[in-house]
Every structure is written in structure tokens, then in C-alpha cells.
Write a protein that holds these residues in place. Structure first.
Motif, short mmCIF file in Angstrom:
data_model
loop_
_atom_site.label_atom_id
_atom_site.label_comp_id
_atom_site.label_asym_id
_atom_site.label_seq_id
_atom_site.Cartn_x
_atom_site.Cartn_y
_atom_site.Cartn_z
N UNK A 270 -10.48 -8.33 12.30
CA UNK A 270 -11.73 -8.93 11.41
C UNK A 270 -11.52 -9.04 10.16
N UNK A 271 -10.68 -7.57 9.11
CA UNK A 271 -10.72 -7.18 8.10
C UNK A 271 -10.34 -7.91 7.50
N UNK A 272 -9.36 -9.02 7.67
CA UNK A 272 -8.41 -9.96 6.92
C UNK A 272 -9.24 -11.01 5.92
N UNK A 273 -10.59 -11.24 6.74
CA UNK A 273 -11.54 -12.37 5.22
C UNK A 273 -12.36 -11.06 4.94
N UNK A 274 -12.64 -10.07 4.53
CA UNK A 274 -13.03 -9.42 3.85
C UNK A 274 -11.74 -8.08 2.43
N UNK A 275 -10.39 -8.74 2.82
CA UNK A 275 -9.82 -8.62 1.45
C UNK A 275 -10.09 -9.32 0.82
N UNK A 276 -10.36 -10.73 0.86
CA UNK A 276 -9.94 -12.12 0.03
C UNK A 276 -8.06 -12.58 -0.06
N UNK A 277 -7.95 -12.56 1.48
CA UNK A 277 -6.84 -13.78 1.03
C UNK A 277 -7.14 -14.63 1.39
N UNK A 278 -5.97 -15.25 0.15
CA UNK A 278 -5.89 -16.78 0.30
C UNK A 278 -5.53 -17.41 1.45
N UNK A 279 -5.72 -19.13 0.68
CA UNK A 279 -5.32 -19.80 2.07
C UNK A 279 -3.85 -19.21 2.44
N UNK A 280 -2.86 -19.54 1.46
CA UNK A 280 -0.83 -19.92 1.20
C UNK A 280 -0.87 -18.47 1.98
N UNK A 281 -1.93 -16.94 1.86
CA UNK A 281 -1.19 -15.45 2.59
C UNK A 281 -1.93 -15.45 4.18
N UNK A 282 -3.13 -16.85 4.35
CA UNK A 282 -3.66 -16.61 5.91
C UNK A 282 -2.50 -16.17 6.84
N UNK A 283 -1.68 -16.99 7.42
CA UNK A 283 -0.88 -17.53 8.01
C UNK A 283 -0.33 -16.02 8.19
N UNK A 284 0.63 -15.20 6.84
CA UNK A 284 1.53 -14.55 7.51
C UNK A 284 0.56 -13.26 7.30
N UNK A 285 -0.69 -13.02 6.90
CA UNK A 285 -1.42 -11.96 7.24
C UNK A 285 -1.95 -11.74 8.39
N UNK A 286 -2.09 -13.24 9.23
CA UNK A 286 -2.05 -12.93 10.60
C UNK A 286 -1.29 -12.86 11.78
N UNK A 287 -0.14 -13.20 11.34
CA UNK A 287 1.42 -13.11 11.43
C UNK A 287 1.45 -11.45 11.74
N UNK A 288 1.08 -11.12 10.05
CA UNK A 288 1.11 -9.34 9.88
C UNK A 288 1.22 -8.30 11.20
N UNK A 289 -0.58 -8.98 11.53
CA UNK A 289 -2.19 -8.51 12.45
C UNK A 289 -1.51 -8.24 14.16
#
Length: 348
Positions: free
Chosen positions: A13-32
Motif C-alpha cells: 500500500x505504501x509502494x506508490x507513495x514512494x514514487x517507484x518508477x515502472x522499471x522497478x515496480x515488479x522488483x518492489x512488489x516481489x520484495x514486499x
């Protein structure tokens, strides 16, 4: 499990608030979600109920190998999808493991070093499909279990929040110039037979290594997969609608891609048309992503057609005050400062 789930949901839920760009969304979701659901690769597909899942409107990938995606596409063409989204939609808990039952699908995964793919349909209980989560484990890892499926299902609301947040955080006005519509011809063997110069310009843009681009192999794969959808659609099976309506957040402007079989029985070539989406073409998906009510959609539709607020009130049999209230709600939900900024989203 509860603490891992709570932490994963908070991270998502906090992911988009951190301004993650498209290239790194997959990696960020995976880590979460990794502490809750161990996996080796991830794909997250987004769409809107108005468009339907099909190939998805946009997607994020992390460590998902090209060979596996192409192998599964080839398997689907020859033998059918081992776990179609339409099948998931009929389940009480829309989660399954593709390839888990063995046979050809299992061999397709093993040949690419994977044991199977957990698939979670992102379905809102109030109606509508918003995407799909796919998780892959390597062959030397234990296969996904029923407990993994239950855990995955609990992540669906947070994942839908990620997708909506990604779309609605983008500027309303296009950030990329429009290109003329283009046509790609796909043969019965799913090979690309011809590409117009206009379509080539679109493909070059999709493959470009900036924040709006996708992996080069994905651009070609979604074209051939969309052609396969068009063939299935013509043959009358319970097929996905052969269209994509993608938001500006992913490609710099709203984009529409549609597959159309060039014969009546789907045995010949398929034309895949790619173009900027505007007006009535993008309006249903736009309203989905920004959570506009049916009445707000009606007001916006007429506004896009050039009607003034007084005309809208007369056409919808509403008071002028009510129309202005609906417009204010649309401005608030979309973040538009006024009519000019809102209409910029619908320019070609």
C-alpha cells in the motif's frame, strides 16, 4: 503468518507513495511479498473491468525469463492455457497453480527450469477483474501448496491498490506525442508477416529503454498473443476480448491495441491495430481507474463530446447545481484543476 501478511500489505500500500518508477515496480512488489510467499520470479498484470483481462493493459515483470513466457505462449496455442483467467473467475477463491497437475503444461514449465506458476486473479468482490499476479518457483524449490494459495488470495486488495495508485499517479495530459495508427499482420503460425511503418514506430516506442518502455521481447509477444485471442474470439470459444486499452502511466499516453481476424473462421491472418486512445475509446477504462460513478461517467462523456454544463444538465435532466457537483467530484478524483486539464487527458 499474520505479521508477514500485515507487513506485506503495508509495503504494497505504501509502494506508490514512494514514487517507484515502472522499471522497478515488479522488483518492489516481489520484495514486499517474498517473506509471505517465497518465489523466484513475478509478473503483475493490470487491467480494468471495462477492458477485461485478456493480455492485460500493462504489466510489471521481475526475473521472469523470456524463454518461459514464449514457451507458455506456444503451449497455449497448441494445447490451451492450463489455467485460464476465465477459469479462475469461476472459482470461489480465484487462485490456482498452472502446470501443477502434470502432463504437457508441467513439462513446459520444467523445460524452462520452473516447477509451476501460482496465478491469482485480482477480482474486486463488488465486481470486475483488475489484473493477475503470477509467481514462479524454480524446479529445485518446493512446489506451491494450498497454504500458499490461501496466502496469495489475502494479497489481492493490496495489489489492486498498487495498480490503481500507479495509474492515477500519472499526469492527466499525455507526455508522449501521438503517432498515426499502425497495422501488424500476424499469420496462422503466429509469425509476424508484415508491419506498416506506422506500427513499426509504435513498436520502437514500446521497446525504448525509458520508463514507458517494455522489454523488447514482450512487445512482440503481446502482439502475437493478442492475435491468438482474436482467433479464439472468432471461433466462439469463451475467449478473451482481443483488445487492450492501456493507461498513460505506462506508455506516456492512452493506447489501444486490437486484434481482428481477417476471415470469418479464424484460420488465416490477423490484423493487430495499434493507435492512440482518446474520447469514447478510452473513457470506460479511464472511468474505471478513477472510480467514477455512473452519473459522473455520463457527465464526463458529454463533456468530452463538447457539451457545456448547461447542455449537460438539460440532456441528463439534472439541475445545473447537480452537474457542477458531479464535475467537482470528477476533478477531485482525477486531480484535475479544471475542465481544460481534464480534457487534456482525452486529446489525441
Amino acid at each position: 503468518m499474520s505479521s508477514c501478511l500485515d507487513r506485506a500489505v503495508r509495503e504494497l500500500r505504501a509502494l506508490m507513495g514512494r514514487g517507484v518508477d515502472a522499471e522497478h515496480v515488479g522488483a518492489a512488489v516481489s520484495a514486499a511479498i517474498a517473506p509471505l510467499l517465497r518465489h523466484d520470479a513475478l509478473r503483475l498484470v493490470g487491467t480494468s473491468p471495462a477492458t477485461g483481462l485478456g493480455q492485460g493493459s500493462f504489466s510489471f515483470w521481475h526475473r521472469y525469463e523470456r524463454e518461459l513466457a514464449l514457451s507458455l505462449l506456444a503451449h497455449r496455442r497448441a494445447h490451451g492455457d492450463p489455467c485460464r483467467p476465465a477459469s479462475l473467475a469461476r472459482l470461489r477463491v480465484p487462485v490456482a497453480v498452472a502446470g501443477a497437475a502434470g502432463g504437457r503444461a508441467r513439462r513446459a514449465f520444467v523445460a524452462c527450469g520452473a516447477s509451476g506458476e501460482l496465478r491469482l486473479l485480482l477480482r474486486d468482490p463488488r465486481g470486475g477483474v483488475w489484473g493477475l499476479l503470477g509467481l514462479v518457483r524454480a524446479c529445485d524449490e518446493p512446489p506451491f501448496t494450498d497454504d500458499d494459495l490461501r496466502r496469495a488470495a489475502l494479497l489481492a486488495p493490496a495489489l489492486m491498490t498498487v495498480l490503481r495508485g500507479y495509474v492515477t499517479a500519472a499526469p492527466l495530459a499525455p507526455t508522449m506525442p501521438a503517432l498515426p495508427a499502425g497495422v501488424i499482420v500476424v499469420g496462422p503460425d503466429q509469425g509476424i508477416r508484415a508491419v506498416t511503418p506506422q506500427a513499426q514506430a509504435w513498436l520502437d516506442r514500446l521497446r525504448c529503454p525509458d520508463r514507458h518502455g517494455v522489454h523488447a521481447w514482450l512487445a512482440d509477444t503481446f502482439v502475437t498473443a493478442l492475435a491468438a485471442d482474436a482467433v479464439e474470439h472468432v471461433r466462439g470459444a469463451a475467449a478473451d476480448r482481443p483488445i487492450i486499452c492501456a493507461p498513460a502511466a505506462r506508455y506516456g499516453r492512452w493506447l489501444a491495441v486490437e486484434g481482428q481476424a481477417l476471415d470469418q473462421d479464424g484460420t488465416g491472418d490477423v490484423a493487430v491495430v495499434i493507435q492512440s486512445a482518446s474520447g469514447a475509446l478510452m473513457l470506460p477504462s479511464f472511468c474505471d481507474w478513477y472510480a467514477l460513478t455512473p452519473r459522473e461517467r455520463g457527465v464526463l462523456d458529454l463533456l468530452c463530446r463538447g457539451a457545456a454544463p448547461k447542455q449537460i444538465a438539460r440532456l441528463l435532466d439534472l439541475s445545473g447545481h447537480t452537474v457542477h457537483d458531479h464535475l467537482k467530484a470528477v476533478f477531485r478524483k482525477t486531480g484535475a484543476s479544471g475542465r481544460d486539464e481534464l480534457m487534456a487527458a482525452f486529446t489525441t
